[in-house]
Design a protein around this motif. Structure first.
Motif, PDB file in Angstrom:
ATOM      1  N   ALA A 263       5.672  12.098  -8.375  1.00 17.79           N
ATOM      2  CA  ALA A 263       5.022  12.438  -7.115  1.00 17.79           C
ATOM      3  C   ALA A 263       5.641  13.135  -6.025  1.00 17.79           C
ATOM      4  CB  ALA A 263       4.071  11.204  -6.792  1.00 17.79           C
ATOM      5  N   SER A 264       5.328  14.178  -5.533  1.00 13.65           N
ATOM      6  CA  SER A 264       5.853  14.384  -4.014  1.00 13.65           C
ATOM      7  C   SER A 264       5.744  13.512  -3.030  1.00 13.65           C
ATOM      8  CB  SER A 264       5.530  15.746  -3.815  1.00 13.65           C
ATOM      9  OG  SER A 264       5.420  16.728  -4.784  1.00 13.65           O
ATOM     10  N   HIS A 265       4.604  12.744  -3.177  1.00 13.62           N
ATOM     11  CA  HIS A 265       4.058  11.779  -1.856  1.00 13.62           C
ATOM     12  C   HIS A 265       3.913  10.470  -2.642  1.00 13.62           C
ATOM     13  CE1 HIS A 265       3.861  15.300   0.739  1.00 13.62           C
ATOM     14  NE2 HIS A 265       3.073  15.779  -0.201  1.00 13.62           N
ATOM     15  N   PRO A 266       5.113   9.837  -3.220  1.00 15.09           N
ATOM     16  CA  PRO A 266       4.751   8.488  -3.962  1.00 15.09           C
ATOM     17  C   PRO A 266       4.062   7.555  -3.008  1.00 15.09           C
ATOM     18  CG  PRO A 266       7.280   8.890  -3.453  1.00 15.09           C
ATOM     19  CD  PRO A 266       6.431  10.260  -3.124  1.00 15.09           C
ATOM     20  N   GLU A 267       4.172   7.527  -1.587  1.00 18.29           N
ATOM     21  CA  GLU A 267       3.648   6.563  -0.685  1.00 18.29           C
ATOM     22  C   GLU A 267       2.149   6.849  -0.700  1.00 18.29           C
ATOM     23  OE1 GLU A 267       5.356   9.218   0.115  1.00 18.29           O
ATOM     24  OE2 GLU A 267       4.186  10.253   1.663  1.00 18.29           O
ATOM     25  N   LEU A 268       1.735   7.776  -1.348  1.00 14.48           N
ATOM     26  CA  LEU A 268       0.168   8.197  -1.237  1.00 14.48           C
ATOM     27  C   LEU A 268      -0.381   7.459  -2.683  1.00 14.48           C
ATOM     28  CD1 LEU A 268      -0.131  11.409   0.325  1.00 14.48           C
ATOM     29  CD2 LEU A 268      -0.477   9.334   1.538  1.00 14.48           C
ATOM     30  N   ILE A 269       0.513   6.949  -3.415  1.00 14.15           N
ATOM     31  CA  ILE A 269      -0.230   6.497  -4.608  1.00 14.15           C
ATOM     32  C   ILE A 269      -0.462   4.735  -4.590  1.00 14.15           C
ATOM     33  CG2 ILE A 269       0.302   6.026  -7.114  1.00 14.15           C
ATOM     34  CD1 ILE A 269       1.646   8.867  -6.921  1.00 14.15           C
ATOM     35  N   ASN A 270      -1.538   4.381  -4.926  1.00 10.05           N
ATOM     36  CA  ASN A 270      -1.784   2.803  -4.901  1.00 10.05           C
ATOM     37  C   ASN A 270      -2.361   2.517  -6.518  1.00 10.05           C
ATOM     38  OD1 ASN A 270      -2.566   0.267  -4.296  1.00 10.05           O
ATOM     39  ND2 ASN A 270      -4.923   0.948  -4.129  1.00 10.05           N
ATOM     40  N   SER A 271      -1.226   1.956  -7.182  1.00 15.75           N
ATOM     41  CA  SER A 271      -1.385   1.773  -8.427  1.00 15.75           C
ATOM     42  C   SER A 271      -2.001   0.651  -9.051  1.00 15.75           C
ATOM     43  CB  SER A 271       0.007   1.617  -9.452  1.00 15.75           C
ATOM     44  OG  SER A 271       0.730   2.924  -9.120  1.00 15.75           O
ATOM     45  N   LEU A 272      -3.082   0.566  -9.396  1.00 15.75           N
ATOM     46  CA  LEU A 272      -4.046  -0.636  -9.686  1.00 15.75           C
ATOM     47  C   LEU A 272      -4.031  -0.959 -11.205  1.00 15.75           C
ATOM     48  CD1 LEU A 272      -7.440   0.320  -7.971  1.00 15.75           C
ATOM     49  CD2 LEU A 272      -5.534  -1.177  -7.372  1.00 15.75           C
ATOM     50  N   MET A 273      -3.007  -1.797 -11.661  1.00 17.02           N
ATOM     51  CA  MET A 273      -2.691  -2.019 -13.059  1.00 17.02           C
ATOM     52  C   MET A 273      -3.872  -3.167 -13.602  1.00 17.02           C
ATOM     53  SD  MET A 273       1.369  -2.161 -13.635  1.00 17.02           S
ATOM     54  CE  MET A 273       1.537  -1.407 -12.111  1.00 17.02           C
ATOM     55  N   VAL A 274      -5.109  -2.551 -13.845  1.00 15.64           N
ATOM     56  CA  VAL A 274      -6.092  -3.355 -14.407  1.00 15.64           C
ATOM     57  C   VAL A 274      -6.726  -2.594 -15.573  1.00 15.64           C
ATOM     58  CG1 VAL A 274      -6.712  -4.589 -12.225  1.00 15.64           C
ATOM     59  CG2 VAL A 274      -7.869  -2.417 -12.846  1.00 15.64           C
ATOM     60  N   ASP A 275      -7.178  -3.669 -16.398  1.00 17.94           N
ATOM     61  CA  ASP A 275      -8.242  -3.132 -17.697  1.00 17.94           C
ATOM     62  C   ASP A 275      -9.332  -3.344 -17.045  1.00 17.94           C
ATOM     63  OD1 ASP A 275      -9.809  -3.049 -19.859  1.00 17.94           O
ATOM     64  OD2 ASP A 275      -8.660  -4.586 -20.919  1.00 17.94           O
ATOM     65  N   TYR A 276      -9.956  -1.710 -17.138  1.00 17.41           N
ATOM     66  CA  TYR A 276     -11.471  -1.738 -16.504  1.00 17.41           C
ATOM     67  C   TYR A 276     -12.751  -2.479 -17.438  1.00 17.41           C
ATOM     68  CZ  TYR A 276     -11.514   2.688 -19.494  1.00 17.41           C
ATOM     69  OH  TYR A 276     -11.413   3.449 -20.473  1.00 17.41           O
ATOM     70  N   ASN A 277     -12.133  -3.221 -18.583  1.00 16.58           N
ATOM     71  CA  ASN A 277     -13.019  -3.859 -19.363  1.00 16.58           C
ATOM     72  C   ASN A 277     -13.200  -5.349 -18.510  1.00 16.58           C
ATOM     73  OD1 ASN A 277     -14.361  -1.653 -20.763  1.00 16.58           O
ATOM     74  ND2 ASN A 277     -12.193  -2.066 -22.085  1.00 16.58           N
ATOM     75  N   ASN A 278     -12.289  -5.539 -17.938  1.00 25.92           N
ATOM     76  CA  ASN A 278     -12.133  -6.948 -17.502  1.00 25.92           C
ATOM     77  C   ASN A 278     -12.805  -6.836 -15.910  1.00 25.92           C
ATOM     78  OD1 ASN A 278     -11.638  -9.231 -15.790  1.00 25.92           O
ATOM     79  ND2 ASN A 278      -9.636  -9.481 -16.913  1.00 25.92           N
ATOM     80  N   HIS A 279     -14.123  -7.009 -15.826  1.00 25.10           N
ATOM     81  CA  HIS A 279     -14.657  -6.867 -14.769  1.00 25.10           C
ATOM     82  C   HIS A 279     -14.441  -7.408 -13.346  1.00 25.10           C
ATOM     83  CE1 HIS A 279     -17.947  -4.958 -17.724  1.00 25.10           C
ATOM     84  NE2 HIS A 279     -16.831  -4.084 -17.430  1.00 25.10           N
ATOM     85  N   SER A 280     -14.325  -8.702 -13.498  1.00 22.95           N
ATOM     86  CA  SER A 280     -13.842  -9.503 -12.376  1.00 22.95           C
ATOM     87  C   SER A 280     -12.363  -8.976 -11.624  1.00 22.95           C
ATOM     88  CB  SER A 280     -13.789 -10.868 -12.385  1.00 22.95           C
ATOM     89  OG  SER A 280     -12.845 -11.428 -13.759  1.00 22.95           O
ATOM     90  N   LEU A 281     -11.362  -8.401 -12.710  1.00 23.48           N
ATOM     91  CA  LEU A 281     -10.103  -7.918 -12.191  1.00 23.48           C
ATOM     92  C   LEU A 281     -10.617  -6.431 -11.643  1.00 23.48           C
ATOM     93  CD1 LEU A 281      -7.559  -9.091 -14.691  1.00 23.48           C
ATOM     94  CD2 LEU A 281      -7.918  -9.872 -12.350  1.00 23.48           C
ATOM     95  N   LEU A 282     -11.540  -5.742 -12.239  1.00 23.79           N
ATOM     96  CA  LEU A 282     -11.772  -4.579 -11.867  1.00 23.79           C
ATOM     97  C   LEU A 282     -12.328  -4.434 -10.346  1.00 23.79           C
ATOM     98  CD1 LEU A 282     -12.207  -1.404 -12.442  1.00 23.79           C
ATOM     99  CD2 LEU A 282     -14.389  -2.128 -13.356  1.00 23.79           C
TER     100      LEU A 282
END
Ligand SMILES: NC(=O)c1ccc[n+]([C@@H]2O[C@H](COP(=O)([O-])OP(=O)(O)OC[C@H]3O[C@@H](n4cnc5c(N)ncnc54)[C@H](OP(=O)(O)O)[C@@H]3O)[C@@H](O)[C@H]2O)c1
Length: 182
Positions: A46-65
């Motif tokens: 990324a040219s603007h890494p500060e604009l990235i918010n990484s959400l490391m979740v499994d979307y099948n885990n609904h409470s974590l999603l």
């Protein structure tokens, strides 16, 4: 003014260039994907890494999603735009419900495989959501058919977001019997 906030579900795979394009357009981009290494690879490009918010979740885990999306909204404000590549309708309904609590108007670009053009599942979205469908087709060249490349998919999705049409097709879906055999 705060930057606009976008969410890309599955944004570390074939939609990587879409995630990066959104940061170049000035969005804060929350990106859902499970693998830490894929997130790091994206941030490194990324040219603007500060604009990235990484959400490391499994979307099948609904409470974590739910927790991940709520946390993203808490940190970066209401979500104005969603791009999603997931076949999981329950996950999309959860995202729709949470986003609609905070966003009075938002756009949702749902990317779907070619089969769903002919036999689609209906997703219930709230009245604040402007829903767009993007279907992934195939390419015929030199009498030979093939599936789309990641680059074609990402460029096609970016064009569909810019054009903002209710329905778009990347590549072609007809004649369907000419689609590639896997
Ligand atoms: N019509 C066509 O031509 C067509 C259609 C579809 C695909 N394709 C091709 O097929 C290739 C593979 O497709 P793909 O479906 O594997 O797409 P992909 O975009 O390569 O991977 C899926 C994305 O979703 C994330 N993801 C998957 N499962 C998840 C989960 N449970 N929770 C959270 N995130 C999840 C992945 O990250 P994590 O794995 O880290 O979670 C990744 O970011 C693509 O590269 C594309 O070129 C072509």
């Amino acid at each position: 003014m705060n930057p606009k906030h976008a969410l890309v579900i599955g944004g570390t795979g074939m939609l990587k260039d879409v995630s990066l394009w959104l940061t170049n357009e000035g969005f804060i981009v929350s990106i859902i994907g499970r693998s830490k290494s894929k997130h790091l690879d994206l941030v490194n490009k990324a040219s603007h890494p500060e604009l990235i918010n990484s959400l490391m979740v499994d979307y099948n885990n609904h409470s974590l999603l739910e927790e991940g999306i709520r946390d993203a909204i808490g940190k970066h404000g209401p979500i104005a735009l969603v791009v999603s590549w997931t076949p999981s309708l329950p996950s999309l309904e959860i995202a729709n419900n949470i986003i609609s609590e905070q966003s009075r108007k938002w756009k949702f670009f749902q990317i779907k495989g070619s089969r769903r053009y002919f036999n689609d599942d209906s997703l219930n979205v709230s009245s604040s959501c402007e829903h767009r469908s993007i279907y992934l087709g195939f390419v015929i060249e030199n009498n030979h058919s093939r599936w789309l490349t990641n680059r074609e998919i990402a460029q096609g999705v970016i064009k569909s977001v810019i054009d903002d049409s209710k329905q778009s097709i990347i590549g072609r879906l007809h004649p369907y019997e000419k689609r590639p055999k896997y």
